[in-house]
Each structure stands twice: as C-alpha cells, then as structure tokens.
Design an enzyme around this catalytic site. Sequence first.
Site, PDB file in Angstrom:
ATOM      1  CG  ASN A  85      49.687  41.547  26.686  1.00 10.51           C
ATOM      2  OD1 ASN A  85      50.641  41.362  26.894  1.00 10.51           O
ATOM      3  ND2 ASN A  85      48.910  43.044  26.722  1.00 10.51           N
ATOM      4  CE  LYS A  93      49.029  44.787  29.743  1.00 11.94           C
ATOM      5  NZ  LYS A  93      48.180  46.075  29.426  1.00 11.94           N
ATOM      6  CG  HIS A 144      48.483  46.500  24.299  1.00 11.71           C
ATOM      7  ND1 HIS A 144      49.071  47.341  24.656  1.00 11.71           N
ATOM      8  CD2 HIS A 144      47.493  45.723  24.346  1.00 11.71           C
ATOM      9  CE1 HIS A 144      47.614  46.604  26.368  1.00 11.71           C
ATOM     10  NE2 HIS A 144      47.350  46.411  26.237  1.00 11.71           N
ATOM     11  CD  GLU A 181      43.543  45.297  25.440  1.00  8.99           C
ATOM     12  OE1 GLU A 181      42.839  44.420  25.847  1.00  8.99           O
ATOM     13  OE2 GLU A 181      44.612  45.971  25.331  1.00  8.99           O
ATOM     14  CB  SER A 216      39.867  46.593  34.657  1.00 11.21           C
ATOM     15  OG  SER A 216      40.577  47.465  34.643  1.00 11.21           O
TER      16      SER A 216
HETATM   17  P1  13P Z   1      44.204  44.433  32.294  1.00  8.96           P
HETATM   18  O1  13P Z   1      43.181  43.417  32.366  1.00  8.96           O
HETATM   19  O2  13P Z   1      44.958  44.303  32.923  1.00  8.96           O
HETATM   20  O3  13P Z   1      43.673  46.155  32.757  1.00  8.96           O
HETATM   21  O4  13P Z   1      45.033  44.798  31.214  1.00  8.96           O
HETATM   22  C1  13P Z   1      44.444  44.811  30.210  1.00  8.96           C
HETATM   23  C2  13P Z   1      45.024  44.558  29.145  1.00  8.96           C
HETATM   24  O5  13P Z   1      45.763  45.920  28.406  1.00  8.96           O
HETATM   25  C3  13P Z   1      45.679  43.438  28.393  1.00  8.96           C
HETATM   26  O6  13P Z   1      45.933  43.771  27.124  1.00  8.96           O
END
Ligand code: 13P
Length: 254
Positions: free
Chosen positions: A11, A13, A97, A169, A215
Amino acid sequence: MTHRKPFVAGNWKMNLDRRSAVDLVARMREHLGSRTDVDVAVFPPAVYLDEVGRAVAGSPIRFGGQNCCDEEAGAFTGEISAAMLSDVGCPLVLLGHSERRHVYGETDELVQRKVGVALGHGLEVVLCVGETIEEREGGKTEEVCRRQLTAGLSGVAEGDMPRITIAYEPVWAIGTGHTATPAQAGEAHGYLRGLASGLYGEGVASGVRILYGGSVKPDNVAELMAVPDIDGALVGGASLKAELFLPIMDLGKH
Ligand code: 13P
C-alpha cells in the site's frame, strides 16, 4: 486444510511519483518472474493506476485502488468510483484502511456501502480492520474487530466471499515500527477467522485470506508468516523501496 496461497500487497499510500512507481514495479516484475507461489499486488495513488497497470500487464503482479466512493457516479468532487477503477483494469480495491477511518472519519456503514459497490463492479476487496492502542489497552480489540468485520461484510453474499481478503492492521503498529508479535497477530487472525466462520461457515472461512499489516519488514515477515492464520502481508513503508519489498515478497525466506 484448505491451502491459502500467500498474498503480499504494497500500500503505497500518498507516496512515490510516476517515475519511481514505474521503476519499482519493473524491479518487482523482474524479481518475481513467472513465480506462482505468492500473489503480489500494489495499491498506487489513483493518478498512477493507469501507468502502473500498463507496467504490470502480462506479469503476475496485480494492482488496485486505495479507496473508492460509495456512490456510483455524479457530483462527488474529488471522488473515484468503483466503475472507474474497473475501467482502468484494476482487479482490486483496498477499503476501510485505518487512515480512511481515523483521518477521514469513515464509518463502518460507509465502508460497508463501499464494499457493496466495489463487489458490484467486479472488484476484489481487501477489507481492513484493526484496533487503536486505546482500544487494545481497554481490552476492546475483539469488540472492535468484530464490529468492523461484521459491518464490512454485512451485505456480502457467501458467493462473493472468494473476492474478499481481510487485512488485520492494528492502528498502533502502522508506521510506528511496533510490529504486533506473531502471538498478538495470530490471536487476532484466529478471532477474525472464527467470526467469518460464524457468518459463512467453516468451509468458506478456511478459504479466506487474512493479511497482517503494521510495520512489516524483511526481518519480521518470516516469523509472522509462520503463524497458521496469517496468510500474507499488507505493507506500507517497506513497500516503497525494492530492497525492502523484494525480500518481503519472498516472505523473508531467502
Ligand atoms: P506500515 O507498513 O508503514 O506500518 O503501514 C502498514 C499499512 O498501513 C498498510 O496498509
């Protein structure tokens, strides 16, 4: 036991630019070759979907939107419809999300409507759920997961369940470096699978993939993947760099 193929998704983002997006998928494509032991997907920013779609064409890498609107079409400035995602060839969409829920105030009801619209347009949905640190410390992890999952799935017919992937998550693990331990994640995943089983029966639930996100890094993916109910990873920060994401695609095995 049903075999669930591992699924690793990045992802992105609101990160990368056109050039780095295309370069990254080219590295992924080269690394993956024609391997079929793992499903891989990326969720680029919407403006790059078309370009990324072209860059992954003919490869096993799939791609999807990070969100979609709960409405079909019309005067919804700034929104992107499920039909548009489908039109640019996206097979997937990420919904619910935690950043959508907590930064943009999306409710369970809104997420539920989005799931319905996305399925209606033939998309596969990665439905995200997870508790905040306050909720975990208040002993509400299961309650929150139950509420978010049952709402998200409330309009989903059993026949559409093969097009649903669940992503657990925990909000406190996202972007913080505080990965859930395999035991913490395993407990939540087991609980979520149990909920799916209560809703659709064990046969359906045993086929649903549940990804862990929060993470995930090259050095913790293997121990997470060793947990029976963890079927893959939804990766944020570490999906932005080939040197981190390629070993995660290998599930930390190499
Ligand atoms: P990180 O891997 O940066 O913690 O983000 C996880 C996430 O939100 C994936 O959708």
